[in-house]
Design a protein around this motif. Structure first.
Motif, mmCIF file in Angstrom:
data_model
loop_
_atom_site.group_PDB
_atom_site.id
_atom_site.type_symbol
_atom_site.label_atom_id
_atom_site.label_comp_id
_atom_site.label_asym_id
_atom_site.label_seq_id
_atom_site.Cartn_x
_atom_site.Cartn_y
_atom_site.Cartn_z
ATOM 1 N N THR A 37 1.566 19.056 -2.849
ATOM 2 C CA THR A 37 0.249 19.406 -2.298
ATOM 3 C C THR A 37 0.322 20.796 -1.678
ATOM 4 N N VAL A 38 -0.831 21.471 -1.687
ATOM 5 C CA VAL A 38 -0.988 22.758 -0.995
ATOM 6 C C VAL A 38 -2.230 22.659 -0.117
ATOM 7 N N ASN A 39 -2.173 23.244 1.050
ATOM 8 C CA ASN A 39 -3.265 23.180 2.012
ATOM 9 C C ASN A 39 -4.111 24.445 1.921
ATOM 10 N N PHE A 40 -5.424 24.240 1.909
ATOM 11 C CA PHE A 40 -6.375 25.341 1.769
ATOM 12 C C PHE A 40 -7.473 25.204 2.820
ATOM 13 N N CYS A 41 -7.758 26.301 3.532
ATOM 14 C CA CYS A 41 -8.828 26.316 4.537
ATOM 15 C C CYS A 41 -10.073 26.931 3.902
ATOM 16 N N ARG A 42 -11.129 26.146 3.789
ATOM 17 C CA ARG A 42 -12.342 26.626 3.135
ATOM 18 C C ARG A 42 -13.150 27.571 4.006
ATOM 19 N N ASN A 43 -12.903 27.576 5.313
ATOM 20 C CA ASN A 43 -13.676 28.448 6.196
ATOM 21 C C ASN A 43 -13.239 29.905 6.076
ATOM 22 N N CYS A 44 -11.939 30.137 6.022
ATOM 23 C CA CYS A 44 -11.424 31.508 5.957
ATOM 24 C C CYS A 44 -10.752 31.825 4.625
ATOM 25 N N ASP A 45 -10.738 30.872 3.670
ATOM 26 C CA ASP A 45 -10.159 31.081 2.333
ATOM 27 C C ASP A 45 -8.683 31.481 2.414
ATOM 28 N N ARG A 46 -7.924 30.763 3.215
ATOM 29 C CA ARG A 46 -6.495 31.040 3.346
ATOM 30 C C ARG A 46 -5.692 29.809 2.952
ATOM 31 N N TRP A 47 -4.450 30.071 2.476
ATOM 32 C CA TRP A 47 -3.530 29.011 2.059
ATOM 33 C C TRP A 47 -2.395 28.920 3.067
ATOM 34 N N LEU A 48 -1.878 27.700 3.241
ATOM 35 C CA LEU A 48 -0.762 27.477 4.153
ATOM 36 C C LEU A 48 0.539 27.834 3.458
ATOM 37 N N SER A 49 1.197 28.872 3.992
ATOM 38 C CA SER A 49 2.508 29.259 3.478
ATOM 39 C C SER A 49 3.561 28.693 4.417
ATOM 40 N N PRO A 50 4.382 27.753 3.932
ATOM 41 C CA PRO A 50 5.336 27.077 4.826
ATOM 42 C C PRO A 50 6.221 28.086 5.548
ATOM 43 N N PRO A 51 6.519 27.816 6.823
ATOM 44 C CA PRO A 51 6.182 26.566 7.527
ATOM 45 C C PRO A 51 4.823 26.579 8.234
ATOM 46 N N ALA A 52 4.364 27.721 8.749
ATOM 47 C CA ALA A 52 3.141 27.677 9.558
ATOM 48 C C ALA A 52 2.314 28.950 9.423
ATOM 49 N N THR A 53 2.451 29.656 8.323
ATOM 50 C CA THR A 53 1.723 30.903 8.127
ATOM 51 C C THR A 53 0.569 30.679 7.168
ATOM 52 N N TRP A 54 -0.613 31.178 7.545
ATOM 53 C CA TRP A 54 -1.792 31.070 6.686
ATOM 54 C C TRP A 54 -2.040 32.428 6.040
ATOM 55 N N THR A 55 -2.083 32.439 4.690
ATOM 56 C CA THR A 55 -2.135 33.681 3.924
ATOM 57 C C THR A 55 -3.336 33.664 2.986
ATOM 58 N N ILE A 56 -3.957 34.816 2.832
ATOM 59 C CA ILE A 56 -5.046 34.974 1.867
ATOM 60 C C ILE A 56 -4.447 35.217 0.490
ATOM 61 N N ALA A 57 -4.847 34.436 -0.499
ATOM 62 C CA ALA A 57 -4.311 34.567 -1.861
ATOM 63 C C ALA A 57 -5.418 34.257 -2.862
ATOM 64 N N GLU A 58 -5.523 35.088 -3.894
ATOM 65 C CA GLU A 58 -6.497 34.862 -4.952
ATOM 66 C C GLU A 58 -5.984 33.795 -5.914
ATOM 67 N N PRO A 59 -6.879 33.132 -6.660
ATOM 68 C CA PRO A 59 -6.436 32.137 -7.643
ATOM 69 C C PRO A 59 -5.538 32.775 -8.708
ATOM 70 N N GLU A 60 -4.436 32.070 -9.037
ATOM 71 C CA GLU A 60 -3.464 32.502 -10.052
ATOM 72 C C GLU A 60 -2.880 33.880 -9.728
ATOM 73 N N SER A 61 -2.680 34.145 -8.463
ATOM 74 C CA SER A 61 -2.073 35.408 -8.042
ATOM 75 C C SER A 61 -0.591 35.203 -7.745
ATOM 76 N N ARG A 62 0.123 36.307 -7.581
ATOM 77 C CA ARG A 62 1.548 36.217 -7.268
ATOM 78 C C ARG A 62 1.760 35.606 -5.889
ATOM 79 N N GLU A 63 0.832 35.895 -4.963
ATOM 80 C CA GLU A 63 0.952 35.326 -3.627
ATOM 81 C C GLU A 63 0.816 33.810 -3.649
ATOM 82 N N LEU A 64 -0.162 33.314 -4.443
ATOM 83 C CA LEU A 64 -0.349 31.865 -4.535
ATOM 84 C C LEU A 64 0.832 31.209 -5.243
ATOM 85 N N LEU A 65 1.398 31.879 -6.250
ATOM 86 C CA LEU A 65 2.566 31.330 -6.936
ATOM 87 C C LEU A 65 3.761 31.229 -5.989
ATOM 88 N N ALA A 66 3.924 32.226 -5.127
ATOM 89 C CA ALA A 66 5.018 32.171 -4.154
ATOM 90 C C ALA A 66 4.830 31.015 -3.173
#
Length: 521
Positions: free
Chosen positions: A48-77
């Motif tokens: 599972t991956v966690n996504f915040c719909r309010n700010c469009d950020r993804w949870l990068s383990p352990p506790a960092t929220w990062t902005i990533a576009e769909p199918e981007s290198r950031e989301l793949l990481a």
């Protein structure tokens, strides 16, 4: 040519299926080796991956929220960080497999290698499916709750209109100074900006100091403290007061301060407001700049504001020579547009003759005024000001009329839909209180009389933008949508043809190259 025989390749039979193969340490063919050893063991095939719909950020383990576009290198990481066991194998390749955007699924294809026996390396391709779990990041959770702000900036100006805050709103939008704002609340004589971090509030105070003359005070409130670790939790408040003098206001500078400002005449008008106040003497074109520290050392209020001006008709105007930038000193003859004002003024003079309603004055608007134009000005002859500094002036040095701005009454008589519009800070800041409210931006939330007053000030602010190209250069104007443009053309077709002859030819229309396209709608 001599024939050279290739080297003889010795083959053995696979221990499981009997297929001839080259000898290896396992004595197994590739198919049997894959069936026997699974190098993907220990790597989950679903996650599972966690996504915040309010700010469009993804949870990068352990506790960092990062902005990533769909199918981007950031989301793949981020997806690879969610997999356990990748440190035990060698990752060769990774990529996305297309899925439906609304499926809440992300599929990733991985290519890995691993040495299973001595000098035996197995490569395998497999898929991992991720389920997108919607939730809220800690920052958005604080936004959804109440009274979770860390710092607040209180902006106040003690004047009877809201045009300063309407202009300040556009400056904030142009420079994106509101990006860290949690919410905006309207208060008496101003606005309150709330922030989750103290540094964000300090940035806002620095921005306000750079664009308008202000005075700032700060305070802090202790919420909790830990005597063991020596840490404390505070709430910070920054009070910012804007100088209560606006553009085109009539101002009487105290004589002592006027002498320190290049001995300028005390009776002046405010020609411009930036990070300092610019005063202009319309009788001599002498200018003076008053910075915020100098003003607050000996503060003074405006003698009259733009709402106290009346319309005058220019009968004659003759430039008298001196110029300063776009200002040209000229002698003018004007008369009040409202005949009752002229009759009242002549009754104060005594004999009541009609020629007494014609006034001679000097003005700085000699470059733009022509006989027959309409201009706004202060009628000092029939005004009664309760100001001690004004009472000390020599009556012979006080003009009958002070002209401040050219106006276009014939243009205003027509109902014209503007082909441009302004943005609202309430929508940009995603203020929850903006839903279902009326007014202009963060103003007019209180409703009732306050909302009507804001609507009236907003219309005056739009007119000031139309008539002042220099002021338009400081804000972003956006093109109106197609529906508004159609309505504008329909309204113009309904105008009477004879009215076009009376319209002012020098009206400073907003040109198309001054407008921006709004790509966010």
């Amino acid at each position: 040519m001599e024939y050279i025989a290739p080297p003889l390749v010795h083959r053995v039979l696979c221990a499981d299926c009997g297929t001839p193969i080259e000898p290896n340490s396992a004595n197994l063919c590739i198919a049997c080796l894959r069936n026997t050893v699974d190098i993907t063991e220990g790597i989950p095939k679903q996650s599972t991956v966690n996504f915040c719909r309010n700010c469009d950020r993804w949870l990068s383990p352990p506790a960092t929220w990062t902005i990533a576009e769909p199918e981007s290198r950031e989301l793949l990481a981020i997806c690879l960080k969610k997999l356990k066991g990748l440190n035990k194998i060698r990752l060769i390749d990774a990529g996305f497999i297309w899925t439906e955007p609304h499926s809440k699924r992300i599929r990733v294809k991985l290519t890995i290698q691993k040495e299973v026996f001595t000098s035996t390396i197995v490569q395998q391709i497999f898929e991992v499916e991720y389920v997108v779990v919607h939730g809220q990041c800690p920052d958005c959770t604080k936004l959804a709750a109440k009274n979770t702000w860390k710092a607040m900036v209180q902006v106040r100006q003690k004047v009877n209109h809201k045009r300063t805050f309407l202009y300040l709103e556009q400056l904030i939008l142009k420079h994106n100074a509101h990006r860290n704002t949690i919410s905006i609340k309207e208060a008496k004589d101003g606005l309150d900006f709330f922030y989750a971090q103290r540094s964000h509030a300090i940035k806002m105070v620095e921005f306000l100091t750079a664009v308008v003359p202000v005075k700032m005070k700060s305070s802090e409130q202790l919420l909790s403290t830990d005597i063991h670790s020596g840490t404390a939790n505070y709430k910070f408040t920054y009070s910012v007061e804007i100088i209560p003098i606006c553009k085109d206001d009539l101002v009487v500078i105290p004589p002592k301060q006027a002498r320190s400002l290049s001995n300028i005449q005390p009776l002046t008008i405010c020609s411009r407001v930036g990070n300092s106040i610019h005063f202009l003497d319309p009788q001599t074109l002498q200018v003076a700049d008053v910075t915020s520290p100098v003003y607050w050392r000996t503060p003074f209020d405006a003698l009259a504001t733009v709402s106290d001006t009346i319309e005058f008709l220019v009968l004659d105007i003759e430039p008298s020579g001196p110029t300063r930038g776009r200002y040209v000193l000229a002698d003018a003859q004007v008369t009040p547009v409202n005949s009752s004002l002229g009759m009242q003024a002549s009754s104060f003079v005594g004999d009541g003759e009609g020629q007494d309603s014609i006034y001679h004055t000097r003005t700085h608007l000699g470059a733009i005024l022509q006989p027959g134009d309409t201009v706004l000005g202060y009628f000092l002859t029939r005004a009664n000001y309760n100001n001690a500094t004004f009472d000390t002036l020599d009556p012979s040095q006080v003009p009958d009329v002070v002209l401040v701005r050219k106006t276009y009454p014939n243009r205003r008589k027509k109902t014209r839909t503007r082909n441009w519009r302004l943005k609202s800070i309430a929508k940009e800041a995603e203020d929850p209180a903006a839903t279902g409210t009326h007014g202009r931006g963060a103003l007019g939330r209180m409703g009732g009389v306050d909302q009507q007053k804001v609507e009236r000030d907003y219309e005056l602010f739009l007119r000031e933008l139309e008539e002042d190209p220099e002021l338009r250069g400081n804000v972003n104007l956006y093109r109106a949508d197609a529906g508004e443009a159609e309505h504008k053309r329909a309204a113009e077709e309904m105008d009477v043809d004879g009215e076009d002859e009376d319209e002012e030819a020098d009206f400073p229309d907003v040109q198309l190259n001054e407008l921006l396209n709004d790509f966010e709608d």
